[in-house]
Scaffold this motif. Structure first.
Motif, PDB file in Angstrom:
ATOM      1  N   SER A  28     -26.198   6.240  -6.046  1.00 56.65           N
ATOM      2  CA  SER A  28     -27.092   6.858  -7.024  1.00 56.65           C
ATOM      3  C   SER A  28     -26.324   7.748  -7.989  1.00 56.65           C
ATOM      4  O   SER A  28     -26.532   7.696  -9.211  1.00 56.65           O
ATOM      5  CB  SER A  28     -28.181   7.664  -6.312  1.00 56.65           C
ATOM      6  OG  SER A  28     -28.976   6.836  -5.484  1.00 56.65           O
ATOM      7  N   THR A  71     -24.050   5.366 -10.269  1.00 56.91           N
ATOM      8  CA  THR A  71     -24.737   4.494 -11.229  1.00 56.91           C
ATOM      9  C   THR A  71     -25.476   5.276 -12.310  1.00 56.91           C
ATOM     10  O   THR A  71     -25.619   4.793 -13.441  1.00 56.91           O
ATOM     11  CB  THR A  71     -25.716   3.541 -10.506  1.00 56.91           C
ATOM     12  OG1 THR A  71     -26.613   4.302  -9.686  1.00 56.91           O
ATOM     13  CG2 THR A  71     -24.960   2.544  -9.649  1.00 56.91           C
ATOM     14  N   GLU A  72     -25.915   6.474 -11.981  1.00 53.55           N
ATOM     15  CA  GLU A  72     -26.560   7.287 -13.011  1.00 53.55           C
ATOM     16  C   GLU A  72     -25.585   7.583 -14.143  1.00 53.55           C
ATOM     17  O   GLU A  72     -25.902   7.435 -15.333  1.00 53.55           O
ATOM     18  CB  GLU A  72     -27.100   8.588 -12.415  1.00 53.55           C
ATOM     19  CG  GLU A  72     -27.844   9.450 -13.418  1.00 53.55           C
ATOM     20  CD  GLU A  72     -28.435  10.703 -12.800  1.00 53.55           C
ATOM     21  OE1 GLU A  72     -29.062  11.474 -13.558  1.00 53.55           O
ATOM     22  OE2 GLU A  72     -28.291  10.901 -11.586  1.00 53.55           O
ATOM     23  N   ARG A 125     -24.621   4.228 -16.002  1.00 58.25           N
ATOM     24  CA  ARG A 125     -25.660   3.714 -16.898  1.00 58.25           C
ATOM     25  C   ARG A 125     -25.633   4.455 -18.227  1.00 58.25           C
ATOM     26  O   ARG A 125     -25.859   3.862 -19.290  1.00 58.25           O
ATOM     27  CB  ARG A 125     -27.036   3.818 -16.245  1.00 58.25           C
ATOM     28  CG  ARG A 125     -28.136   3.194 -17.095  1.00 58.25           C
ATOM     29  CD  ARG A 125     -29.455   3.110 -16.349  1.00 58.25           C
ATOM     30  NE  ARG A 125     -29.950   4.428 -15.960  1.00 58.25           N
ATOM     31  CZ  ARG A 125     -31.145   4.623 -15.384  1.00 58.25           C
ATOM     32  NH1 ARG A 125     -31.928   3.593 -15.108  1.00 58.25           N
ATOM     33  NH2 ARG A 125     -31.534   5.838 -15.050  1.00 58.25           N
ATOM     34  N   GLY A 150     -31.090  -5.138  -4.525  1.00 61.48           N
ATOM     35  CA  GLY A 150     -32.267  -4.609  -5.210  1.00 61.48           C
ATOM     36  C   GLY A 150     -31.883  -3.741  -6.398  1.00 61.48           C
ATOM     37  O   GLY A 150     -32.459  -3.857  -7.488  1.00 61.48           O
ATOM     38  N   VAL A 151     -30.906  -2.859  -6.203  1.00 61.18           N
ATOM     39  CA  VAL A 151     -30.454  -2.001  -7.298  1.00 61.18           C
ATOM     40  C   VAL A 151     -29.792  -2.831  -8.393  1.00 61.18           C
ATOM     41  O   VAL A 151     -29.958  -2.554  -9.585  1.00 61.18           O
ATOM     42  CB  VAL A 151     -29.494  -0.916  -6.778  1.00 61.18           C
ATOM     43  CG1 VAL A 151     -28.940  -0.092  -7.928  1.00 61.18           C
ATOM     44  CG2 VAL A 151     -30.200  -0.007  -5.773  1.00 61.18           C
ATOM     45  N   LYS A 172     -30.569  -5.744  -9.309  1.00 60.76           N
ATOM     46  CA  LYS A 172     -31.659  -6.327 -10.103  1.00 60.76           C
ATOM     47  C   LYS A 172     -32.277  -5.277 -11.022  1.00 60.76           C
ATOM     48  O   LYS A 172     -32.557  -5.539 -12.206  1.00 60.76           O
ATOM     49  CB  LYS A 172     -32.722  -6.907  -9.177  1.00 60.76           C
ATOM     50  CG  LYS A 172     -33.861  -7.603  -9.905  1.00 60.76           C
ATOM     51  CD  LYS A 172     -34.842  -8.238  -8.916  1.00 60.76           C
ATOM     52  CE  LYS A 172     -35.976  -8.940  -9.647  1.00 60.76           C
ATOM     53  NZ  LYS A 172     -36.943  -9.553  -8.699  1.00 60.76           N
ATOM     54  N   ASP A 173     -32.484  -4.070 -10.495  1.00 62.41           N
ATOM     55  CA  ASP A 173     -33.094  -3.006 -11.297  1.00 62.41           C
ATOM     56  C   ASP A 173     -32.215  -2.608 -12.481  1.00 62.41           C
ATOM     57  O   ASP A 173     -32.726  -2.229 -13.540  1.00 62.41           O
ATOM     58  CB  ASP A 173     -33.350  -1.775 -10.425  1.00 62.41           C
ATOM     59  CG  ASP A 173     -34.511  -1.966  -9.461  1.00 62.41           C
ATOM     60  OD1 ASP A 173     -35.290  -2.920  -9.652  1.00 62.41           O
ATOM     61  OD2 ASP A 173     -34.621  -1.163  -8.513  1.00 62.41           O
ATOM     62  N   LEU A 174     -30.896  -2.687 -12.302  1.00 62.02           N
ATOM     63  CA  LEU A 174     -29.968  -2.253 -13.354  1.00 62.02           C
ATOM     64  C   LEU A 174     -29.425  -3.414 -14.181  1.00 62.02           C
ATOM     65  O   LEU A 174     -28.512  -3.226 -14.984  1.00 62.02           O
ATOM     66  CB  LEU A 174     -28.800  -1.476 -12.728  1.00 62.02           C
ATOM     67  CG  LEU A 174     -29.163  -0.138 -12.081  1.00 62.02           C
ATOM     68  CD1 LEU A 174     -27.918   0.554 -11.543  1.00 62.02           C
ATOM     69  CD2 LEU A 174     -29.881   0.775 -13.073  1.00 62.02           C
ATOM     70  N   SER A 179     -27.887  -3.290 -17.910  1.00 61.88           N
ATOM     71  CA  SER A 179     -27.445  -1.924 -18.220  1.00 61.88           C
ATOM     72  C   SER A 179     -25.937  -1.820 -18.398  1.00 61.88           C
ATOM     73  O   SER A 179     -25.426  -0.779 -18.842  1.00 61.88           O
ATOM     74  CB  SER A 179     -27.873  -0.969 -17.093  1.00 61.88           C
ATOM     75  OG  SER A 179     -27.134  -1.250 -15.903  1.00 61.88           O
ATOM     76  N   SER A 223     -23.973 -10.431  -6.962  1.00 61.15           N
ATOM     77  CA  SER A 223     -24.509  -9.257  -6.258  1.00 61.15           C
ATOM     78  C   SER A 223     -24.259  -9.342  -4.750  1.00 61.15           C
ATOM     79  O   SER A 223     -24.503  -8.373  -4.027  1.00 61.15           O
ATOM     80  CB  SER A 223     -26.003  -9.106  -6.521  1.00 61.15           C
ATOM     81  OG  SER A 223     -26.721 -10.210  -5.984  1.00 61.15           O
TER      82      SER A 223
END
Length: 257
Positions: free
Chosen positions: A119, A122-123, A126, A161-162, A164-166, A169, A220
């Motif tokens: 977290s 990646t914050e 991004r 999952g992450v 896919k969410d990112l 980006s 992934s």
């Protein structure tokens, strides 16, 4: 110049990542518990490859250790371009023979630390529109293997999952699932490896090279060896009862990384 941060960097797969990334010209932030080994590793990689090395002694089984690495990953002035969440361990003995405190410690390292560090990394990535995270799982993630297998299954599901969410980006995430690799990992767990066929053992440096290639290709999930790819294909079609029996025989006495 890019910077990579590797947890559990002083041995095994983590050390192989450090060697490969240093050879590729990455500056490194090396994270482990043993300060002397970290300093020796940092000096050797700097002298051999001319890169910048930074050491961060931290125990990811503690809040303070994870806090320190989290803070480094959040540093916008000295950004980390690649995070390798490699730190991990196995417990000795079957379920109920292992103290619950040790099982909880495993979850703290394999799950909580991975969540928090991913977290934080990646914050910041991004915001810059680029970066990568490799989270070490295991082929044990696809077999019933108690707390160890469950924690690695969580790593796979979380990472994909992450990812896919990112998507879109500029930040890539990949779960790396190795099989048996000759490292200190099994020695620390006091595992007997005599029953493991020689063909099942993987070379850490070749594994890392394949993993970095898979990350560059945008995968992934990486199972970086044809033998294990075939084995995991078979695992998908085996009856769960039979798979559980096979897993219990090789489980904690000789499980994959």
């Amino acid at each position: 110049m890019t910077t990579s941060l590797i947890t559990g960097s002083t041995s095994g797969i983590g050390a192989a990542f450090a060697r490969q990334l240093a050879a590729d010209g990455h500056d490194l932030v090396l994270v482990a518990r043993d300060t002397k080994r970290l300093r020796d590793q940092a000096t050797g990689l700097h002298d051999r490859h001319g890169i910048k090395t930074e050491v961060l002694a931290a125990d990811l089984a503690t809040d303070g250790g994870t806090d320190a690495v989290e803070l480094r990953l959040a540093d916008r002035e000295n950004p980390v371009d690649l995070l390798v969440n490699n730190a991990g361990f196995a417990n000795k003995g079957p379920y109920l023979d292992v103290p619950v405190a040790d099982e909880l410690k495993m979850l703290k390292v394999h799950c909580e630390a991975v969540l928090r560090l991913t977290s934080a990394a990646t914050e910041a990535m991004r915001e810059r529109g680029r970066g990568g995270v490799i989270n070490l799982a295991s082929v044990a993630a696809f077999m019933p293997r108690g707390t160890y297998g469950a924690s690695k299954a969580w790593v796979v599901q979380f990472t994909q999952g992450v990812a896919k969410d990112l998507a879109g980006s500029g930040v890539r995430l990949m779960a790396l699932c190795p099989g048996f690799v000759r490292t200190e990992f099994h020695q620390r767990a006091e595992k007997s490896m005599d029953s493991i066929p020689s063909w099942m053992w993987l070379d850490a440096d070749k594994l890392v090279a394949a993993a970095l290639t898979d990350l560059a290709r945008g995968k992934s999930l990486s199972i970086p060896d044809p033998r294990y790819k075939v084995m995991m294909g078979v695992v998908k079609v085996l009856p769960r009862g039979l798979l559980g029996g096979v897993s219990s025989k090789t489980g904690r006495k000789g499980g994959p990384r």
